[in-house]
Design an enzyme around this catalytic site. Structure first.
Site, PDB file in Angstrom:
ATOM      1  N   TYR A  70     -38.084  -2.929 -12.820  1.00 14.63           N
ATOM      2  CA  TYR A  70     -37.843  -2.539 -14.216  1.00 14.63           C
ATOM      3  C   TYR A  70     -37.848  -3.775 -15.113  1.00 14.63           C
ATOM      4  CZ  TYR A  70     -35.561  -0.816 -18.402  1.00 14.63           C
ATOM      5  OH  TYR A  70     -35.271  -0.518 -19.711  1.00 14.63           O
TER       6      TYR A  70
ATOM      7  N   GLU B  10     -31.707   6.580 -22.021  1.00 13.96           N
ATOM      8  CA  GLU B  10     -30.653   5.750 -22.619  1.00 13.96           C
ATOM      9  C   GLU B  10     -29.451   6.611 -23.018  1.00 13.96           C
ATOM     10  OE1 GLU B  10     -30.204   2.551 -22.774  1.00 13.96           O
ATOM     11  OE2 GLU B  10     -32.191   1.749 -22.393  1.00 13.96           O
TER      12      GLU B  10
ATOM     13  N   TRP C 296     -26.961   1.266 -16.111  1.00  7.51           N
ATOM     14  CA  TRP C 296     -28.384   1.528 -16.215  1.00  7.51           C
ATOM     15  C   TRP C 296     -29.002   1.743 -14.833  1.00  7.51           C
ATOM     16  CZ3 TRP C 296     -31.491   3.732 -19.210  1.00  7.51           C
ATOM     17  CH2 TRP C 296     -32.860   3.546 -19.163  1.00  7.51           C
TER      18      TRP C 296
END
Length: 180
Positions: free
Chosen positions: A17, A39, A47
């Site tokens: 990522y 998000e 995350w």
């Protein structure tokens, strides 16, 4: 290869990522919608939790087809609440549906969500040059306020700042990082 300090080098998904997505400018509305939904689901969580569930989210949310998500019914919400592959929060699921409707309205008003979101910086990338890493800025405050005024949920200033980093409006790679 040196990366930003927040990257857990033992996590292949985190490294990928960071190296391939985070801070890379995105202009495609489909990608922008996907990251906005992810998000918002991240609120209050890490995350990495969201990243690990990303493929399940894609499957559960019809590959983030904004039109389909906007038309989800009560039955679809109940189905999503039973899906162990995603984060099962009624509030966040309902927000994703409502946010999809607002996203479509923004697309109609501006021609695309991309034009809307990038318009806040006149299509310029904000580059971190001093190695300070805020969790919000006057820019994220402004965008958050506008999105909320339009009816979006789970788009507080911290979420919006994280979103701006994810979509590359803000490039917060650290000076020592190979992506800087």
């Amino acid at each position: 290869m040196k990366r930003c300090r927040w990257v857990d080098e033992k996590s292949e998904i985190y490294v990928k990522y960071h190296d391939e997505e985070w801070g890379v400018p995105k202009y495609d509305d489909k990608e922008l919608f996907e990251l906005l939904v992810l998000e918002s689901f991240q609120a209050g969580l890490s995350w990495i939790t969201v990243l690990k569930k990303r493929e399940a989210f894609r499957e559960a949310f019809d590959n983030f087809d904004v039109e389909k998500v906007a038309s989800y019914t009560f039955e679809k919400v109940e189905e999503l609440l039973k899906n162990e592959g995603i984060i099962r929060s009624r509030g966040k699921i309902l927000a994703a549906i409502g946010n999809a409707k607002v996203f479509i309205e923004i697309q109609k008003e501006f021609g695309s969500f991309s034009k809307y979101i990038w318009g806040f910086t006149d299509n310029k990338i904000i580059k971190n040059t001093d190695d300070t890493f805020p969790t919000s800025t006057p820019l994220s405050d402004k965008i958050s306020k506008d999105l909320k005024k339009r009816g979006m949920k789970y788009v507080g200033t911290v979420i919006v700042y994280s979103y701006l980093q994810a979509i590359g409006v803000v490039d917060d790679h650290e000076k020592g990082c190979f992506k800087y």
